[in-house]
Write an enzyme that holds these catalytic residues in place. Structure first.
Site, PDB file in Angstrom:
ATOM      1  N   LEU A  61       3.583  10.384   3.062  1.00  0.00           N
ATOM      2  CA  LEU A  61       2.479   9.844   2.789  1.00  0.00           C
ATOM      3  C   LEU A  61       2.005   8.530   3.071  1.00  0.00           C
ATOM      4  CD1 LEU A  61       1.312  12.245  -0.313  1.00  0.00           C
ATOM      5  CD2 LEU A  61       1.142  12.834   2.158  1.00  0.00           C
ATOM      6  N   SER A  62       1.052   8.096   3.483  1.00  0.00           N
ATOM      7  CA  SER A  62       0.747   6.732   3.622  1.00  0.00           C
ATOM      8  C   SER A  62       0.205   6.171   2.239  1.00  0.00           C
ATOM      9  CB  SER A  62      -0.795   6.574   4.443  1.00  0.00           C
ATOM     10  OG  SER A  62      -1.943   7.345   3.786  1.00  0.00           O
ATOM     11  N   PRO A  63       0.421   4.996   2.107  1.00  0.00           N
ATOM     12  CA  PRO A  63      -0.138   4.345   0.720  1.00  0.00           C
ATOM     13  C   PRO A  63      -1.279   5.010   0.044  1.00  0.00           C
ATOM     14  CG  PRO A  63       1.121   2.880   1.910  1.00  0.00           C
ATOM     15  CD  PRO A  63       0.720   3.961   2.890  1.00  0.00           C
ATOM     16  N   THR A  65      -3.315   7.455   0.883  1.00  0.00           N
ATOM     17  CA  THR A  65      -3.172   8.953   0.679  1.00  0.00           C
ATOM     18  C   THR A  65      -2.485   9.173  -0.883  1.00  0.00           C
ATOM     19  OG1 THR A  65      -3.413   9.600   2.816  1.00  0.00           O
ATOM     20  CG2 THR A  65      -2.555  11.278   1.251  1.00  0.00           C
ATOM     21  N   ALA A  66      -1.328   8.571  -1.078  1.00  0.00           N
ATOM     22  CA  ALA A  66      -0.473   8.475  -2.254  1.00  0.00           C
ATOM     23  C   ALA A  66      -1.619   8.266  -3.227  1.00  0.00           C
ATOM     24  CB  ALA A  66       0.735   7.870  -2.142  1.00  0.00           C
TER      25      ALA A  66
END
Length: 247
Positions: A61-63, A65-66
């Site tokens: 996950l991209s930061p 999205t996280a």
């Protein structure tokens, strides 16, 4: 560039008013602390860029999205937490930074990812997080009840076993839906209590659908759908359930 500076810049960008992915002090501080580069096989600059990566057949996950998942989950110190679809282990590490390592567990259906997550967490300083190889739809009942459950894969409805493993005031966060998905929070009754906007996640895998096999056999879901189509398409004399020898 210094890794601490890279993390600071990453979180500053996610807190920027136009984005607003990081809103709470707890999530912001935890993401500033967890060394994301230990969880991705990329250069340090790439590890802290806001983009999705690939690792061992799964999406890292991209930061941003996280951060959306973590803000929706809203873990607090001491919250017993299960991460389903733990992947490379980054979000589990951020949760552990907030809640404590000894109360966080993760499961993944891929054996290779389980080993990867364990190594990454240990190297990053979160070796106390337990990661086990399980079919995520069944959760990890041995450590239930959970104050928080985070599912990093989509399903059309909250898995019953995961809802049953929530504490009475527990909170389950997951992408809900099929082609159109929404990030939601679910209570211990299985009711959606909050929605956090559209998302796009891969569907939750079941046994037989691991993405990291050398040669992927036809999956459980495909077998079931094939059987249904085949049954409806047959003439009476072709049906398996008719014992023609008895006539």
């Amino acid at each position: 560039m210094d890794r601490t500076v890279l993390r600071e810049d990453m979180v500053d960008s996610l807190q920027y008013e136009a984005k607003g992915f990081v809103r709470s002090d707890a999530v912001g501080l935890a993401m500033r602390t967890v060394p994301r580069h230990e969880f991705v096989a990329e250069t340090e600059d790439a590890a802290y860029a806001d983009r999705t990566l690939e690792r061992l057949g799964t999406r890292v996950l991209s930061p941003s999205t996280a951060a959306r998942l973590l803000e929706a989950l809203a873990p607090e110190p001491g919250d017993s937490t299960l991460v389903v679809g733990v992947g490379v282990g980054y979000t589990a590490a951020v949760v552990a930074e907030i809640a404590g390592q000894d109360v966080v567990q993760g499961v993944d259906i891929s054996r290779r990812l389980v080993y990867e997550a364990r190594d990454n967490l240990d190297r990053a300083g979160y070796g106390g997080v337990l990661v086990d190889r399980r079919d995520g739809i069944h959760g990890l009942a041995e450590y239930a009840p959970y104050d928080r459950v985070l599912v990093e894969a989509a399903a059309v409805e909250p898995p019953r076993a995961l809802v049953d493993q929530l504490a009475d005031d527990g909170r389950l966060v997951m992408p809900l839906g099929a082609s159109e998905q929404s990030l939601v929070a679910v209570d211990a009754d299985g009711e959606v209590t909050d929605r956090f906007g559209p998302v796009a996640f891969a569907p939750m895998l079941v046994e037989g659908e691991q993405a990291d096999t050398v040669e992927r056999n036809r999956t459980v879901r495909e077998d079931r759908e094939f059987a249904q189509r085949n049954t409806h398409g047959r003439r009476g004399w072709e049906q398996d359930w008719i014992d023609w020898d008895s006539y």
